[in-house]
Design a protein around this motif. Structure first.
Motif, short mmCIF file in Angstrom:
data_model
loop_
_atom_site.label_atom_id
_atom_site.label_comp_id
_atom_site.label_asym_id
_atom_site.label_seq_id
_atom_site.Cartn_x
_atom_site.Cartn_y
_atom_site.Cartn_z
N ARG A 113 1.65 5.20 6.20
CA ARG A 113 2.58 6.31 6.44
C ARG A 113 2.24 7.52 5.58
O ARG A 113 2.28 8.67 6.03
CB ARG A 113 4.02 5.86 6.15
CG ARG A 113 5.07 6.94 6.43
CD ARG A 113 6.45 6.52 5.95
NE ARG A 113 6.58 6.51 4.50
CZ ARG A 113 6.78 7.59 3.76
NH1 ARG A 113 6.81 8.81 4.30
NH2 ARG A 113 6.90 7.49 2.44
N LEU A 114 1.88 7.26 4.34
CA LEU A 114 1.63 8.35 3.39
C LEU A 114 0.31 9.06 3.63
O LEU A 114 0.19 10.25 3.31
CB LEU A 114 1.65 7.81 1.96
CG LEU A 114 2.99 7.39 1.38
CD1 LEU A 114 2.79 6.77 0.01
CD2 LEU A 114 3.94 8.58 1.29
N LEU A 115 -0.69 8.35 4.17
CA LEU A 115 -2.02 8.95 4.30
C LEU A 115 -2.11 9.87 5.51
O LEU A 115 -1.58 9.58 6.58
CB LEU A 115 -3.07 7.85 4.44
CG LEU A 115 -3.53 7.15 3.16
CD1 LEU A 115 -4.46 5.99 3.51
CD2 LEU A 115 -4.22 8.12 2.20
N ARG A 116 -2.85 10.96 5.33
CA ARG A 116 -3.20 11.82 6.46
C ARG A 116 -4.23 11.09 7.33
O ARG A 116 -4.95 10.22 6.84
CB ARG A 116 -3.83 13.13 5.96
CG ARG A 116 -2.91 14.02 5.16
CD ARG A 116 -3.65 15.24 4.66
NE ARG A 116 -2.79 16.09 3.85
CZ ARG A 116 -2.03 17.06 4.35
NH1 ARG A 116 -2.05 17.30 5.66
NH2 ARG A 116 -1.25 17.79 3.56
N PRO A 117 -4.33 11.45 8.61
CA PRO A 117 -5.44 10.92 9.41
C PRO A 117 -6.77 11.23 8.74
O PRO A 117 -7.02 12.35 8.32
CB PRO A 117 -5.29 11.66 10.74
CG PRO A 117 -3.83 12.00 10.82
CD PRO A 117 -3.42 12.30 9.40
N GLY A 118 -7.60 10.21 8.59
CA GLY A 118 -8.86 10.38 7.88
C GLY A 118 -8.74 10.15 6.39
O GLY A 118 -9.76 10.13 5.68
N GLY A 119 -7.50 10.00 5.88
CA GLY A 119 -7.30 9.73 4.47
C GLY A 119 -7.87 8.38 4.08
O GLY A 119 -8.09 7.50 4.92
N LEU A 120 -8.09 8.18 2.79
CA LEU A 120 -8.82 7.02 2.28
C LEU A 120 -7.90 6.09 1.50
O LEU A 120 -7.10 6.54 0.67
CB LEU A 120 -9.95 7.49 1.37
CG LEU A 120 -10.84 6.42 0.72
CD1 LEU A 120 -11.65 5.68 1.78
CD2 LEU A 120 -11.79 7.08 -0.30
N PHE A 121 -8.01 4.80 1.78
CA PHE A 121 -7.33 3.77 0.99
C PHE A 121 -8.38 2.90 0.32
O PHE A 121 -9.34 2.46 0.95
CB PHE A 121 -6.44 2.89 1.86
CG PHE A 121 -5.86 1.71 1.13
CD1 PHE A 121 -4.96 1.90 0.09
CD2 PHE A 121 -6.21 0.41 1.46
CE1 PHE A 121 -4.43 0.82 -0.61
CE2 PHE A 121 -5.69 -0.68 0.77
CZ PHE A 121 -4.79 -0.47 -0.26
N PHE A 122 -8.19 2.65 -0.98
CA PHE A 122 -9.09 1.76 -1.74
C PHE A 122 -8.28 0.65 -2.38
O PHE A 122 -7.23 0.91 -3.00
CB PHE A 122 -9.83 2.53 -2.83
CG PHE A 122 -10.59 1.61 -3.77
CD1 PHE A 122 -11.84 1.12 -3.42
CD2 PHE A 122 -10.03 1.20 -4.97
CE1 PHE A 122 -12.52 0.24 -4.26
CE2 PHE A 122 -10.69 0.33 -5.82
CZ PHE A 122 -11.96 -0.15 -5.46
N SER A 123 -8.78 -0.56 -2.25
CA SER A 123 -8.21 -1.72 -2.93
C SER A 123 -9.26 -2.36 -3.82
O SER A 123 -10.41 -2.56 -3.39
CB SER A 123 -7.70 -2.75 -1.92
OG SER A 123 -7.46 -4.00 -2.55
N GLY A 124 -8.89 -2.69 -5.04
CA GLY A 124 -9.77 -3.43 -5.94
C GLY A 124 -8.96 -4.47 -6.70
O GLY A 124 -8.00 -4.12 -7.39
#
Length: 339
Positions: free
Chosen positions: A190-201
């Motif tokens: 919901r928070l990310l713009r289209p094309g926005g990036l999510f990273f998990s580590g």
């Protein structure tokens, strides 16, 4: 804390009063009026003491570790370990995602920011981006850079920002704070713009031997193996199940992101590695694991283990990780873009 409300905290002595930098948030937040500055006298309300350690006071949250000085030092150490392990502060197309665009400041959100080292390092690399760090306790630096803002927030609740407000969301070592990762991913999407990036580590809650080793963990490091088995059983009582290697499937099953790019890194434990950088990392990680074991003792007591059993478990763990060469921690990473 009311649903969707955050507290921004900043130093009284180093910054003007009030310090409320929300001019760039008018189009991003649906709750700007709910963001208030944390006063000096508010800080004790966020902590309580048990067994000589300081913990968060948000009783309904499952996070089991202390938040005091020794634990903050461990978190800072872990930040350096992961930076050196992956050889930089981030993975994925971060530079592309945060490149300048006309009339809009890029925004980054760091979940469970802890002492705030990652946002501060990223702010130096991307001085035009606005970088937020959220955590349930105010333990981040109280002298942030002008375009860094730390807020108190429970990441299991809805965030204050509007849909599409963020360009990059960073989630590193948050598995001890989240009982429902798919639900968190829905809020991230919901928070990310289209094309926005999510990273998990996430560092897996287990140890292993380095690539190419034929050693058997149960035979060569039985105490270290038992330590994580006991710890994971105790964490599962808090509904904190191991998820480090499952996050890519959560991302795919959400149907909100591109196919994730997955990378796994081995973190040496001790000084056995031949590479000088990784030898130094291994020494730091050995120290961090010892501190981790110490920080878990109150939780193990809460799980009704005797002090003798806890001491035996921890001393055996330390004996193995100090003396068995080739042991590693496993750092699971995945990144994907919002579709």
């Amino acid at each position: 804390m009311p649903h969707g409300q955050s507290n921004a905290y900043t130093p009284k002595v180093a910054l003007p009063h009030p310090f409320l930098q929300f001019t760039d948030d008018d189009d991003a937040s649906d709750a700007s009026s709910d963001v208030t500055e944390l006063e000096e006298y508010d800080f004790p309300d966020h902590f309580f003491e048990r067994d000589g350690r300081l913990f968060h006071s948000h009783g309904s949250l499952p996070y089991p570790l202390p938040v005091d000085g020794p634990e903050q030092a461990r978190l800072n150490n872990l930040h350096r370990i992961l930076r050196d392990t992956v050889e930089f502060h981030y993975l994925g197309p971060v530079t592309e995602v945060l490149s300048d665009v006309r009339n809009r400041q890029k925004r980054v959100l760091d979940l469970c920011t802890g002492t705030g080292r990652w946002p501060m390092d990223m702010a130096r690399l991307f001085p035009r981006a606005k970088i937020y760090g959220v955590d349930i306790v105010p333990i981040a630096t109280r002298r942030p850079l002008p375009h860094v803002q730390f807020e108190i927030h429970d990441i299991t609740e809805r965030f204050r920002w509007n849909n599409g407000a963020m360009d990059f969301i960073h989630a590193r070592n948050i598995d001890l704070a989240v009982t429902d990762y798919p639900e968190l991913l829905r809020e991230v999407a919901r928070l990310l713009r289209p094309g926005g990036l999510f990273f998990s580590g996430e560092i897996g809650r287990y140890i292993d031997f380095a690539h190419g080793s034929s050693f058997d963990l149960a035979r060569q490091a039985p105490h270290a193996r038992s330590f994580f088995q006991v710890v994971n059983r105790s964490l599962e009582l808090r509904h904190l199940v191991p998820i480090a290697d499952r996050i890519p499937s959560f991302i795919q099953q959400s149907h909100q992101f591109t196919v994730p790019t997955i990378q796994t890194f081995h973190i040496p434990i001790g000084d056995w590695h031949l590479n000088p950088v990784m030898k130094r990392v291994g020494k730091m990680y050995l120290a961090a694991l010892k501190d981790f074991a110490e920080s878990l003792k109150p939780m193990l007591r809460e799980a009704e283990m005797t002090q003798h059993a806890i001491d035996t478990l921890v001393s055996g763990f330390i004996e193995d990780i100090e003396h068995v060469p080739g042991l590693v921690g496993v750092y699971h990473t995945a990144w994907a873009r919002k579709v």
